[in-house]
Design a protein around this motif. Sequence first.
Motif, PDB file in Angstrom:
ATOM      1  N   TRP A   1      75.329  21.139  -0.375  1.00  0.00           N
ATOM      2  CA  TRP A   1      75.256  19.767  -0.805  1.00  0.00           C
ATOM      3  C   TRP A   1      76.209  19.482  -1.948  1.00  0.00           C
ATOM      4  CZ3 TRP A   1      69.485  18.000  -0.872  1.00  0.00           C
ATOM      5  CH2 TRP A   1      68.938  18.119   0.390  1.00  0.00           C
ATOM      6  N   LEU A   2      76.808  20.512  -2.507  1.00  0.00           N
ATOM      7  CA  LEU A   2      77.715  20.312  -3.624  1.00  0.00           C
ATOM      8  C   LEU A   2      79.090  19.895  -3.138  1.00  0.00           C
ATOM      9  CD1 LEU A   2      76.793  23.387  -5.849  1.00  0.00           C
ATOM     10  CD2 LEU A   2      75.987  21.039  -6.062  1.00  0.00           C
ATOM     11  N   VAL A   3      79.660  18.944  -3.845  1.00  0.00           N
ATOM     12  CA  VAL A   3      81.030  18.497  -3.559  1.00  0.00           C
ATOM     13  C   VAL A   3      81.749  18.325  -4.881  1.00  0.00           C
ATOM     14  CG1 VAL A   3      80.469  17.333  -1.386  1.00  0.00           C
ATOM     15  CG2 VAL A   3      80.348  16.070  -3.515  1.00  0.00           C
ATOM     16  N   ASN A   4      83.050  18.230  -4.810  1.00  0.00           N
ATOM     17  CA  ASN A   4      83.866  18.006  -6.003  1.00  0.00           C
ATOM     18  C   ASN A   4      83.483  16.658  -6.617  1.00  0.00           C
ATOM     19  OD1 ASN A   4      85.914  17.250  -7.823  1.00  0.00           O
ATOM     20  ND2 ASN A   4      87.427  18.502  -6.755  1.00  0.00           N
ATOM     21  N   PHE A   5      83.195  16.671  -7.899  1.00  0.00           N
ATOM     22  CA  PHE A   5      82.746  15.473  -8.608  1.00  0.00           C
ATOM     23  C   PHE A   5      83.754  14.328  -8.508  1.00  0.00           C
ATOM     24  CE2 PHE A   5      82.411  12.921 -12.505  1.00  0.00           C
ATOM     25  CZ  PHE A   5      81.087  12.550 -12.443  1.00  0.00           C
ATOM     26  N   PHE A   6      85.015  14.639  -8.455  1.00  0.00           N
ATOM     27  CA  PHE A   6      86.055  13.603  -8.459  1.00  0.00           C
ATOM     28  C   PHE A   6      86.513  13.211  -7.054  1.00  0.00           C
ATOM     29  CE2 PHE A   6      86.321  15.797 -12.539  1.00  0.00           C
ATOM     30  CZ  PHE A   6      86.154  14.717 -13.388  1.00  0.00           C
ATOM     31  N   ASP A   7      85.948  13.801  -6.012  1.00  0.00           N
ATOM     32  CA  ASP A   7      86.319  13.492  -4.627  1.00  0.00           C
ATOM     33  C   ASP A   7      85.318  12.473  -4.078  1.00  0.00           C
ATOM     34  OD1 ASP A   7      87.036  13.390  -1.979  1.00  0.00           O
ATOM     35  OD2 ASP A   7      87.146  15.576  -1.719  1.00  0.00           O
ATOM     36  N   TYR A   8      85.644  11.207  -4.278  1.00  0.00           N
ATOM     37  CA  TYR A   8      84.720  10.136  -3.912  1.00  0.00           C
ATOM     38  C   TYR A   8      84.436  10.087  -2.415  1.00  0.00           C
ATOM     39  CZ  TYR A   8      86.306   8.797  -8.546  1.00  0.00           C
ATOM     40  OH  TYR A   8      86.634   8.815  -9.870  1.00  0.00           O
ATOM     41  N   ASP A   9      85.426  10.358  -1.616  1.00  0.00           N
ATOM     42  CA  ASP A   9      85.223  10.349  -0.164  1.00  0.00           C
ATOM     43  C   ASP A   9      84.262  11.462   0.250  1.00  0.00           C
ATOM     44  OD1 ASP A   9      86.888   8.171   0.284  1.00  0.00           O
ATOM     45  OD2 ASP A   9      88.687   9.438   0.461  1.00  0.00           O
ATOM     46  N   ALA A  10      84.407  12.644  -0.347  1.00  0.00           N
ATOM     47  CA  ALA A  10      83.529  13.765  -0.020  1.00  0.00           C
ATOM     48  C   ALA A  10      82.095  13.470  -0.476  1.00  0.00           C
ATOM     49  CB  ALA A  10      84.042  15.051  -0.666  1.00  0.00           C
ATOM     50  N   ILE A  11      81.963  12.823  -1.628  1.00  0.00           N
ATOM     51  CA  ILE A  11      80.625  12.461  -2.112  1.00  0.00           C
ATOM     52  C   ILE A  11      79.971  11.486  -1.135  1.00  0.00           C
ATOM     53  CG2 ILE A  11      79.343  11.239  -3.917  1.00  0.00           C
ATOM     54  CD1 ILE A  11      81.417  12.323  -5.935  1.00  0.00           C
ATOM     55  N   ALA A  12      80.691  10.455  -0.732  1.00  0.00           N
ATOM     56  CA  ALA A  12      80.159   9.454   0.198  1.00  0.00           C
ATOM     57  C   ALA A  12      79.775  10.098   1.526  1.00  0.00           C
ATOM     58  CB  ALA A  12      81.181   8.351   0.417  1.00  0.00           C
ATOM     59  N   LYS A  13      80.634  10.977   2.045  1.00  0.00           N
ATOM     60  CA  LYS A  13      80.348  11.659   3.307  1.00  0.00           C
ATOM     61  C   LYS A  13      79.095  12.521   3.186  1.00  0.00           C
ATOM     62  CE  LYS A  13      82.307  14.891   6.595  1.00  0.00           C
ATOM     63  NZ  LYS A  13      83.391  15.815   6.893  1.00  0.00           N
ATOM     64  N   GLN A  14      78.975  13.263   2.083  1.00  0.00           N
ATOM     65  CA  GLN A  14      77.818  14.146   1.895  1.00  0.00           C
ATOM     66  C   GLN A  14      76.526  13.342   1.749  1.00  0.00           C
ATOM     67  OE1 GLN A  14      78.127  17.458   2.182  1.00  0.00           O
ATOM     68  NE2 GLN A  14      75.911  17.592   2.117  1.00  0.00           N
ATOM     69  N   VAL A  15      76.586  12.227   1.025  1.00  0.00           N
ATOM     70  CA  VAL A  15      75.410  11.369   0.874  1.00  0.00           C
ATOM     71  C   VAL A  15      74.964  10.850   2.237  1.00  0.00           C
ATOM     72  CG1 VAL A  15      74.626   9.127  -0.010  1.00  0.00           C
ATOM     73  CG2 VAL A  15      75.842  10.698  -1.511  1.00  0.00           C
ATOM     74  N   CYS A  16      75.890  10.419   3.051  1.00  0.00           N
ATOM     75  CA  CYS A  16      75.535   9.922   4.387  1.00  0.00           C
ATOM     76  C   CYS A  16      74.912  11.020   5.241  1.00  0.00           C
ATOM     77  CB  CYS A  16      76.775   9.356   5.079  1.00  0.00           C
ATOM     78  SG  CYS A  16      77.335   7.800   4.362  1.00  0.00           S
ATOM     79  N   GLU A  17      75.438  12.233   5.157  1.00  0.00           N
ATOM     80  CA  GLU A  17      74.876  13.344   5.922  1.00  0.00           C
ATOM     81  C   GLU A  17      73.456  13.686   5.460  1.00  0.00           C
ATOM     82  OE1 GLU A  17      77.462  16.752   5.995  1.00  0.00           O
ATOM     83  OE2 GLU A  17      79.163  15.587   6.754  1.00  0.00           O
ATOM     84  N   VAL A  18      73.250  13.694   4.174  1.00  0.00           N
ATOM     85  CA  VAL A  18      71.925  14.024   3.641  1.00  0.00           C
ATOM     86  C   VAL A  18      70.914  12.951   4.020  1.00  0.00           C
ATOM     87  CG1 VAL A  18      70.583  14.285   1.516  1.00  0.00           C
ATOM     88  CG2 VAL A  18      72.772  15.473   1.758  1.00  0.00           C
ATOM     89  N   LEU A  19      71.303  11.685   3.923  1.00  0.00           N
ATOM     90  CA  LEU A  19      70.388  10.597   4.258  1.00  0.00           C
ATOM     91  C   LEU A  19      70.047  10.568   5.744  1.00  0.00           C
ATOM     92  CD1 LEU A  19      71.747   7.731   1.985  1.00  0.00           C
ATOM     93  CD2 LEU A  19      69.680   9.101   1.664  1.00  0.00           C
ATOM     94  N   ALA A  20      70.918  11.089   6.573  1.00  0.00           N
ATOM     95  CA  ALA A  20      70.673  11.098   8.020  1.00  0.00           C
ATOM     96  C   ALA A  20      69.663  12.170   8.422  1.00  0.00           C
ATOM     97  CB  ALA A  20      71.985  11.309   8.766  1.00  0.00           C
ATOM     98  N   GLN A  21      69.416  13.140   7.563  1.00  0.00           N
ATOM     99  CA  GLN A  21      68.489  14.231   7.876  1.00  0.00           C
ATOM    100  C   GLN A  21      67.035  13.765   7.748  1.00  0.00           C
ATOM    101  OE1 GLN A  21      69.498  17.403   5.200  1.00  0.00           O
ATOM    102  NE2 GLN A  21      71.555  17.652   6.039  1.00  0.00           N
ATOM    103  N   ASP A  22      66.166  14.487   8.428  1.00  0.00           N
ATOM    104  CA  ASP A  22      64.733  14.193   8.362  1.00  0.00           C
ATOM    105  C   ASP A  22      64.144  14.884   7.127  1.00  0.00           C
ATOM    106  OD1 ASP A  22      62.100  13.505   8.903  1.00  0.00           O
ATOM    107  OD2 ASP A  22      61.790  15.247  10.195  1.00  0.00           O
ATOM    108  N   HIS A  23      63.604  14.099   6.221  1.00  0.00           N
ATOM    109  CA  HIS A  23      63.014  14.638   4.986  1.00  0.00           C
ATOM    110  C   HIS A  23      61.514  14.370   4.930  1.00  0.00           C
ATOM    111  CE1 HIS A  23      66.869  15.675   3.251  1.00  0.00           C
ATOM    112  NE2 HIS A  23      67.324  14.503   3.649  1.00  0.00           N
ATOM    113  N   SER A  24      60.878  14.282   6.082  1.00  0.00           N
ATOM    114  CA  SER A  24      59.457  13.942   6.110  1.00  0.00           C
ATOM    115  C   SER A  24      58.602  14.992   5.399  1.00  0.00           C
ATOM    116  CB  SER A  24      58.970  13.741   7.540  1.00  0.00           C
ATOM    117  OG  SER A  24      59.156  14.923   8.302  1.00  0.00           O
ATOM    118  N   ASP A  25      59.007  16.260   5.467  1.00  0.00           N
ATOM    119  CA  ASP A  25      58.230  17.296   4.783  1.00  0.00           C
ATOM    120  C   ASP A  25      58.274  17.123   3.270  1.00  0.00           C
ATOM    121  OD1 ASP A  25      60.953  17.900   4.934  1.00  0.00           O
ATOM    122  OD2 ASP A  25      60.628  20.063   4.787  1.00  0.00           O
TER     123      ASP A  25
END
Length: 82
Positions: A1-25
């Motif tokens: 889940w870690l990305v380069n702090f200054f890579d805005y595109d990578a941060i946005a992509k990672q956030v979208c991937e994390v939000l798409a996952q099932d976190h019901s547990d």
Amino acid sequence: WLVNFFDYDAIAKQVCEVLAQDHSDIREAARKTAVDNYDLETVCLPAQVTLIEDLVAQPSVATGAKKKPATRARKGSSRGKK
């Protein structure tokens, strides 16, 4: 889940991937923690009622009596002298 702090595109992509996952547990565990520790009817309100009852049971609180502070005449004070 870690990305380069200054890579805005990578941060946005990672956030979208994390939000798409099932976190019901995680959501269920978080709700259980909140209900077990902070439920108004079973935890918080009874604790507050107990706190108030304990405070009222103390004589100084119930009667408004205050403990008198110890007083000492100061050196060179004219207190009590005429």
